[in-house]
Design a protein around this motif. Sequence first.
Motif, PDB file in Angstrom:
ATOM      1  N   GLY A  93       0.839   0.476 -15.633  1.00 33.45           N
ATOM      2  CA  GLY A  93      -0.057   1.364 -14.444  1.00 33.45           C
ATOM      3  C   GLY A  93      -1.424   1.198 -14.674  1.00 33.45           C
ATOM      4  O   GLY A  93      -2.023   1.915 -13.764  1.00 33.45           O
ATOM      5  N   ILE A  94      -1.913   0.408 -15.586  1.00 35.50           N
ATOM      6  CA  ILE A  94      -3.518   0.208 -15.611  1.00 35.50           C
ATOM      7  C   ILE A  94      -3.918  -1.169 -15.086  1.00 35.50           C
ATOM      8  O   ILE A  94      -4.634  -1.318 -14.151  1.00 35.50           O
ATOM      9  N   ARG A  95      -2.982  -2.254 -15.861  1.00 32.77           N
ATOM     10  CA  ARG A  95      -3.493  -3.666 -15.410  1.00 32.77           C
ATOM     11  C   ARG A  95      -2.927  -4.078 -14.286  1.00 32.77           C
ATOM     12  O   ARG A  95      -3.736  -4.616 -13.323  1.00 32.77           O
ATOM     13  N   TYR A  96      -1.783  -4.005 -13.934  1.00 34.72           N
ATOM     14  CA  TYR A  96      -0.901  -4.254 -12.744  1.00 34.72           C
ATOM     15  C   TYR A  96       0.221  -3.271 -12.737  1.00 34.72           C
ATOM     16  O   TYR A  96       0.651  -2.519 -13.489  1.00 34.72           O
ATOM     17  N   GLY A  97       0.974  -3.346 -11.442  1.00 34.44           N
ATOM     18  CA  GLY A  97       2.115  -2.544 -11.083  1.00 34.44           C
ATOM     19  C   GLY A  97       1.541  -1.206 -10.517  1.00 34.44           C
ATOM     20  O   GLY A  97       0.705  -0.851 -10.328  1.00 34.44           O
ATOM     21  N   TYR A  98       2.876  -0.553 -10.467  1.00 33.97           N
ATOM     22  CA  TYR A  98       2.489   0.928  -9.852  1.00 33.97           C
ATOM     23  C   TYR A  98       1.700   1.685 -10.592  1.00 33.97           C
ATOM     24  O   TYR A  98       1.605   1.779 -11.954  1.00 33.97           O
ATOM     25  N   GLN A  99       0.690   2.260  -9.970  1.00 35.44           N
ATOM     26  CA  GLN A  99      -0.371   3.032 -10.405  1.00 35.44           C
ATOM     27  C   GLN A  99      -0.217   4.430  -9.963  1.00 35.44           C
ATOM     28  O   GLN A  99      -0.670   4.789  -8.885  1.00 35.44           O
ATOM     29  N   GLU A 100       0.018   5.632 -11.083  1.00 39.40           N
ATOM     30  CA  GLU A 100       0.075   6.983 -10.510  1.00 39.40           C
ATOM     31  C   GLU A 100      -1.392   7.526 -10.087  1.00 39.40           C
ATOM     32  O   GLU A 100      -2.334   7.211 -11.080  1.00 39.40           O
ATOM     33  N   PRO A 101      -1.628   8.155  -9.034  1.00 33.19           N
ATOM     34  CA  PRO A 101      -2.951   8.324  -8.438  1.00 33.19           C
ATOM     35  C   PRO A 101      -3.265   9.706  -9.346  1.00 33.19           C
ATOM     36  O   PRO A 101      -2.537  10.503  -9.826  1.00 33.19           O
ATOM     37  N   ASP A 102      -4.721   9.969  -9.328  1.00 31.57           N
ATOM     38  CA  ASP A 102      -5.309  11.226  -9.565  1.00 31.57           C
ATOM     39  C   ASP A 102      -4.883  11.749 -11.026  1.00 31.57           C
ATOM     40  O   ASP A 102      -4.569  12.983 -11.153  1.00 31.57           O
ATOM     41  N   CYS A 103      -5.199  10.977 -12.017  1.00 29.24           N
ATOM     42  CA  CYS A 103      -4.866  11.238 -13.518  1.00 29.24           C
ATOM     43  C   CYS A 103      -6.235  11.453 -14.264  1.00 29.24           C
ATOM     44  O   CYS A 103      -7.090  10.724 -14.020  1.00 29.24           O
ATOM     45  N   ALA A 104      -6.110  12.596 -15.036  1.00 29.11           N
ATOM     46  CA  ALA A 104      -7.202  12.805 -15.639  1.00 29.11           C
ATOM     47  C   ALA A 104      -7.651  11.944 -16.709  1.00 29.11           C
ATOM     48  O   ALA A 104      -8.871  11.753 -17.072  1.00 29.11           O
ATOM     49  N   THR A 105      -6.779  11.220 -17.426  1.00 31.40           N
ATOM     50  CA  THR A 105      -6.849  10.452 -18.615  1.00 31.40           C
ATOM     51  C   THR A 105      -6.222   8.852 -18.327  1.00 31.40           C
ATOM     52  O   THR A 105      -5.140   9.030 -17.718  1.00 31.40           O
ATOM     53  N   LEU A 106      -6.561   8.026 -19.141  1.00 33.97           N
ATOM     54  CA  LEU A 106      -5.779   6.865 -19.126  1.00 33.97           C
ATOM     55  C   LEU A 106      -4.512   7.031 -19.873  1.00 33.97           C
ATOM     56  O   LEU A 106      -3.461   6.390 -19.283  1.00 33.97           O
ATOM     57  N   ALA A 107      -4.147   7.797 -20.763  1.00 32.66           N
ATOM     58  CA  ALA A 107      -2.878   8.108 -21.320  1.00 32.66           C
ATOM     59  C   ALA A 107      -1.899   8.748 -20.378  1.00 32.66           C
ATOM     60  O   ALA A 107      -0.835   8.361 -20.062  1.00 32.66           O
ATOM     61  N   ALA A 108      -2.432   9.629 -19.575  1.00 26.14           N
ATOM     62  CA  ALA A 108      -1.737  10.505 -18.518  1.00 26.14           C
ATOM     63  C   ALA A 108      -1.164   9.461 -17.345  1.00 26.14           C
ATOM     64  O   ALA A 108      -0.149   9.600 -17.042  1.00 26.14           O
ATOM     65  N   GLN A 109      -2.093   8.594 -16.715  1.00 29.78           N
ATOM     66  CA  GLN A 109      -1.890   7.849 -15.902  1.00 29.78           C
ATOM     67  C   GLN A 109      -0.873   6.821 -16.528  1.00 29.78           C
ATOM     68  O   GLN A 109       0.181   6.363 -15.622  1.00 29.78           O
TER      69      GLN A 109
END
Length: 511
Positions: free
Chosen positions: A329-345
Amino acid sequence: MPSFDALSAQEISAGIAAGSFTATEVARAALEAIDAREPQIQAFLEVTPELALERARRIDEARAKGAALPPLAGVPLAIKDNMNLTGTHTTCASRMLESYESPYTATCVARMLAAGCIPVGKANMDEFAFGSSTDTSAFHPTNNPWDTERVPGGSSGGSAAAVAAGEVPLALGSDTGGSIRQPAALCGVVGMKPTYGAVSRYGVVAFGSSLDQVGPFGRSVEDVALAMDALVAGGHDPFDSTSQDVAPRFAEQASADIAGKRVGIIPAFMEAEGLTSEVRAAVESAASELAAAGAELVDVDLPHLAAAIAAYYVIGPAEAFSNLARFDGIRYGYQEPDCATLAAQSALSRAHGFGAEAKRRQMLGAYLLSSGVYDKYYYAAQKARTLITEDYRRAFEQVDVILMPASPRTAFKHGEISDPTQMYLADLFTISINIAGNGGITVPLGLGAESGLPVAAQLVAPAFKDERLIAFGSALEQAYAGKAGVWGEAAAMHRAGAPVAPVYAGKGGEL
């Protein structure tokens, strides 16, 4: 122009070369068939009319200039949606990759296009190839063209259904534990998994890197042979370190004589739990037909095959866990919006992007690779793999090919199997050759007397002797040509203008 449904890949390319019809006419006929039948079949995730018509136009221009045409010029092709093709999405039937656009073209696809094929769309599949039904697709299930209440098998169910429904004459699939051969059996088409390394995997989204192999579906063994020649043309692919040089000599084997050759039979497989009586009868009938063609039947023993499923469901999930770690969810693919941290995202993107079966396989893989567990299970699975591979090697010292079922039963209904363990057993007869790396082919034999649904047999060859599959597969196909066979019956219905799916159900007769 003759009915598109009644033409093989070879007949299409020959007709275009002779000027009987144009590639554009063929492409439009395929697109019209897809448009008419997709409400029933749902074999595709993406249809590509612009790409298809542009490539058809180029073929017609080349012919008009007198240029020599490639061997599959103008043949419509469906591509499993885990294979990259520039100008399309590659979703792996997952929300995780729903909007992912192919940045390049997979080698296997490029070679089919170089042979003249016309890409008409991306076929549905089980999510990330995790399944045996195509019901785990995040977007929609695919229906079996012989009975739309039933599954087409998986994970390459969309590819098999597209060929069976007359939407395309050729399709590409991938096979990690039976994902070409099992849906081919359930849909009544020919499906071939080559030896591991025979076809480049570059540009194919990985499931199990030591198990995955790309192969073709077709309505005849000859068409599959032509596709195999295209897939291996060019030899070793420098972008895939496992790729090997394989000579394109498959089509020439379609008329080879099998008299005097030896066919292995595994008695334990014919008594396996879960094998239905009509599938057993079909395989026994196939053995008799091969014997009538001059082959000698020989009993062989593969004593460690009982460990194949257990070994596969250690090695496969472990490799899947490693391969799917990149979808964060960081480099590509589905990405969860509005997350406080990269780990949570990353955690939420994976939780919401993957389906249930994809999560199940990855969690199992994570457990199997964890400290204290790895030695107990993963090492044991690799030892079992070595024993199974040795079993096949010794068996092929006695015989030229081995005959066995491809699927323990005919197509089951959507939702009929809810227990994951029972679903895994659908690959009972296919997994062992992925473990060993050998090639195999599924050949339809007709319609079962009890179910009225396609039944099939599987042939297995020694590693890098895949051309034998064409020779023996063609012999079986010829033996059943005069019977109520799947392809002959389907072609006759198409020529008569019959609609797809419901008309097929229950047609045919006993073997």
